[in-house]
Design an enzyme around this catalytic site. Structure first.
Site, mmCIF file in Angstrom:
data_model
loop_
_atom_site.group_PDB
_atom_site.id
_atom_site.type_symbol
_atom_site.label_atom_id
_atom_site.label_comp_id
_atom_site.label_asym_id
_atom_site.label_seq_id
_atom_site.Cartn_x
_atom_site.Cartn_y
_atom_site.Cartn_z
ATOM 1 N N HIS A 138 -70.282 27.643 63.656
ATOM 2 C CA HIS A 138 -69.825 26.267 63.601
ATOM 3 C C HIS A 138 -68.611 26.096 64.482
ATOM 4 C CE1 HIS A 138 -72.320 23.852 60.996
ATOM 5 N NE2 HIS A 138 -72.781 25.028 60.695
ATOM 6 N N LYS A 546 -71.241 13.457 53.168
ATOM 7 C CA LYS A 546 -70.999 12.402 54.155
ATOM 8 C C LYS A 546 -71.786 11.135 53.787
ATOM 9 C CE LYS A 546 -72.308 12.549 58.800
ATOM 10 N NZ LYS A 546 -73.244 11.577 58.880
#
EC number: 4.1.1.31
Length: 879
Positions: A138, A546
């Protein structure tokens, strides 16, 4: 703990002094004085001195463009050194005492004291222990690899300085080395100039294995053996290695067009090459160590018969030449040379295991157990943990890519448009084709580039040596046909083994429907026969948070897991839950022990499979000692969760969580989706647009280049809010839900849930950690410098909400201040805040200046990138 902290503070202070000396030598007294002034003002501002806070702001606003970069670099490098000292001082990134064998022994003690457990139960649980850590590239690992190497060496120096018996000249040598390392770091660019490729990311993953895990895993297993022997008088069987590593680097193509079938093929070869290289080094050591002549008749025969003087060496030398041939063949393949494989090419783990294990058994039989249990045992355990592939690879792709490929095939064959069929028609077609003996793909058909890429990836999987691919993960999985589609594409590619195919459920709706989807799948006879009693399901943490806010998402994750566990138990299927969590709270990150014990009962029966991301890989596995600690934590937590599971939550707790979840989701979406000012505010108040310029990972920051928040990847979304210290994704909605439940007269119930339900207490604990890192005055300062006045009311509303949320959490946990029960995390955050605050102010200033510029200014951009990297180091869990 206080003693530990004063030792850490004195090391931090020493490293700071050495950095100061370096800055003075490089740039002169003036810059150092400026840095010192800013540091003192920041410290005083943190202590509540309003006058000094204003002075701090003025001083930083008045820096000339030439001064911005050195000041930003000074604070950024200081935070990297602080993190290194903290990692050394056995306080791991999440405030879990690191490198501490007591973790395992205290877990074993609790298990022994339990009246309901026999030693046999514990032994069975230890032997069936399975920890699979999936390393992902990431983009949150902001620190360059070259600097990481220097920081690792700084750690080694701190270790040496801790020896009380150092002679003066030895201490001076270590101090000189520290000065050199800090000077080297100062004169090295901390920001990557070029975005890494997926192959670069994979090499970074292999470097973690080589520099840390290769030593750390056998060391952890020795520790585990010792603790087991002390507690239960028993050691792990030689072939029981409860830890495995998998990687997404080079395999995760979801939204990343740079990861192609060719890249995956290359990374698989590279991984085998690195494994052969590392095992060759191990075997070299064993050639020199195993000089014994006494052995069993079986081993003598294996070594070549009675003429052989040193049978163990003979076997090691034969392995050495096999590894050398394998290495040169793989090197040729990596450079594109077509070459026939050597006849004894290493392809399977058994080829390594059998001769090594034969030596081990012979040494044991001949009374040389102490030799067998040395380097040879470590190598055997590496064969079981890493093996010929080194790390296995997961392939991940989005469900619509498979749908599009099949639609193209059915249109070409004149069968209609697969994409427009109903779910039941899709399933009927897929099961018919999966049961058919004839191929589906026409022979001379030329597919489109996108479809060809999907099919080529399946062919790479089919040709890979068995055991080198771990699973195929389908992101945005919504229906049973999403899973069957991948099975069909793999069948068409000629895949000779049943690869685990894991649907990833990641939005709120998908989590809520996960159990229905799996129930339907498991009711299909063909599917039940094919999976042979095993199923993997991946739970997405970041996208659900999210989508719905952290409180609603975490409850949906809990409920989905709970339902899946019960469904699979009823169906007699062994379920492995794969957790896709990040380092930050908004992406499911939590202290490992707390996170595992807060899952539904039974969730770890199939072992733990979890992603380890970005900078968390370095914090948890960057050094062998810290690796031992992290693995010990996981081991203790899994054994406790399986043997002493938390009680099923009461029905009324479920009802409270349903209400909490509904209110918090409504509030979160009310801001993020429905308030027209929200996206413009987000873009202005955070460095979101500028983050796209950072050459972090190989993945684009957006799924669709021109979309709003929903098209942003979860990582930049969280990363941006972490930078301006509002930390919004990690709390928005949660406090409003809690307040509503309190207003309904249920505060006592919340307090009871906090005391007696690990799931709920972990949620509250995570909120406290976020609140300790959030900062109202800094978030307000970003607004004043960067946001147009008409959007200020929205910023104020959000900050007022944050302040109210902090109060409600303190009321429920009955504390006067945050993190009261985890003083060392509070201490660690306080220590870093003094250095992070100036970077935040500088960042707001730099954003202000760079947004005023007509033309991009390279120096301003570089200084901005340094502040972004520095704040990331200060916040620790960035995305």
């Amino acid at each position: 703990m206080n003693e530990q902290y004063s030792a850490m503070r004195s090391n931090v202070s020493m490293l700071g002094t050495l950095l100061g000396d370096t800055i003075k030598e490089a740039l002169g007294e003036n810059i150092l004085d400026k840095v010192e002034t800013i540091r003192k003002l920041s410290k005083s501002s943190r202590a509540g001195n309003e006058k000094h806070r204003q002075e701090l702001l003025t001083t930083l606003q008045n820096l000339s463009n030439d001064e911005l970069l050195p000041v930003a670099r000074a604070f950024s490098q200081f935070l990297n050194l602080t993190n290194t000292a903290e990692q050394y001082h056995t306080i791991s990134p999440h405030g879990e005492a690191a490198s501490n064998p007591a973790q395992l022994s205290s877990a074993f003690k609790r298990l022994k004291e339990s009246k309901d457990l026999s030693e046999r139960d514990i032994r069975d649980a230890v032997e069936s222990l399975s920890i699979e850590l999936v390393l992902t590239a990431h983009p949150t690992e902001i620190t360059r690899r070259t600097l990481i190497h220097k920081l690792v060496e700084v750690n080694t120096c701190l270790k040496q300085l801790d020896h009380n018996d150092l002679a003066d000249y030895e201490r001076n040598q270590v101090m000189r080395r520290l000065r050199q390392l800090i000077a080297q770091s100062w004169h090295t660019d901390e920001i990557r100039k070029i975005r890494p490729t997926p192959v670069d990311e994979a090499k970074w993953g292999f470097a973690v294995v080589e520099n840390s895990l290769w030593e750390g895993v056998p060391a952890f297993l020795r520790e585990l053996d010792e603790q087991l022997e002390q507690a239960f008088g028993y050691r792990l069987p030689v072939d029981a290695v409860p830890v495995r590593f998998t990687s997404w680097m080079g395999g995760d193509r979801d939204g990343n067009p740079n990861v192609t079938a060719e890249v995956t093929r290359h990374v698989l070869l590279l991984s085998r090459w690195k494994a052969a290289d590392l095992f060759l080094r191990d075997i070299q050591v064993l050639v020199s160590e195993l000089s014994m002549s006494e052995c069993t008749p079986e081993l003598l025969e294996l070594a070549g018969g009675s003429e052989v003087q040193e049978p163990y060496r003979a076997i090691m030398k034969s392995l050495r030449s096999q590894l050398s041939c394998t290495l040169s063949y793989l090197e040729a393949r990596l450079t594109g040379e077509e070459r026939l494989p050597p006849k004894d090419l290493l392809i399977t783990n058994e080829q390594l295991w059998e001769p090594l294990h034969a030596c081990y058994q012979s040494l044991k039989t001949c009374g040389m157990g102490i030799i067998a249990d040395g380097s040879l045992l470590d190598t055997l355990r590496r064969v079981r943990c890493f093996g010929v592939p080194l790390v296995r690879i997961d392939v991940r792709q989005e469900s619509t890519r498979h749908t599009d490929a099949l639609a193209e095939i059915t249109r070409y064959l004149g069968l209609g448009d697969y994409e427009s069929w109903s779910e039941s028609d899709k399933q009927a077609f897929l099961i018919r084709e999966l049961s058919s003996k004839r191929p589906l793909l026409p022979r001379y058909w030329e597919p489109s580039a996108d479809t060809k890429e999907v099919l080529d990836t399946c062919r790479v999987i089919a040709k890979a040596p068995q055991g080198s691919i771990a699973a195929y993960v389908i992101s945005m999985a919504r229906t049973p046909s999403d899973v069957l589609a991948v099975q069909l594409l793999l069948k068409e590619a000629g895949c000779p083994f049943a690869l685990p195919v894991a649907p990833l459920f990641e939005t709120l709706d998908d989590l809520n429907n996960a159990d229905d989807v799996m129930t339907q799948l498991l009711s299909i006879d063909w599917y039940r026969g094919f999976i042979q009693g095993k199923q993997m399901v991946m739970i997405g943490y970041s996208d659900s948070a999210k989508d719905a806010g952290v409180m609603a998402a975490s409850w949906a994750q809990y409920r989905a897991q709970d339902a899946l566990i019960k469904t699979c138990e009823k169906a007699g299927i062994a379920l492995t839950l794969f957790h896709g969590r990040g380092g930050s709270i908004g992406r499911g990150g939590a202290p490992a022990h707390a996170a595992l014990l807060s899952q539904p009962p039974g969730s770890l029966k199939g072992g733990l499979r979890v992603t380890e991301q970005g900078e968390m890989i370095r914090f948890k596995y960057g050094l062998p000692d810290v690796t031992i600690s992290s693995l010990a934590l996981y081991t203790g937590a899994i054994l406790e969760a399986n043997l002493l599971p938390p009680p099923e939550p009461k029905q009324e707790w479920h009802e409270v969580m349903d209400e909490l979840s509904r209110v918090s989701c409504d509030m979160y979406r009310g801001y993020v989706r429905e308030n027209p000012d929200f996206v413009p505010y987000f873009r202005a108040a955070t460095p979101e647009l500028e983050l796209g310029k950072l050459p972090l990972g190989s993945r684009p920051a957006k799924r669709r280049p021109n979309g709003g928040v929903e098209s942003l990847r979860a990582i930049p979304w969280i990363f941006a809010w972490t930078q301006n210290r509002l930390m919004l994704p990690a709390w928005l909605g949660a406090g409003a839900g809690l307040q509503k439940v309190v207003d309904d007269g249920k505060q006592e119930q919340l307090e009871e849930m906090c005391r007696n339900w690990p799931f709920f207490s972990t949620r509250i604990g995570m909120l406290e950690m976020v609140f300790a890192k959030a900062d109202l005055w800094l978030a307000e300062y970003y607004d004043q410098r960067l946001v147009e006045e008409k959007l200020w009311p929205l910023g104020k509303q959000l900050r007022d909400q944050l302040a109210a949320d902090i109060n409600i959490v303190l009321a429920i946990s009955n504390d006067d201040h945050l993190m009261a029960d985890l003083p060392w995390i509070a201490e660690s955050i306080a220590l870093r805040n003094v250095y992070t605050d100036p970077l935040n102010v500088l960042q707001a200033e730099l954003l202000h200046r760079s947004r005023q510029q007509k033309q991009p200014d390279a120096d301003l951009e570089l200084a901005l990138m340094v502040t972004i990297a520095g704040v990331a180091a200060g916040m620790r869990n960035t995305g």
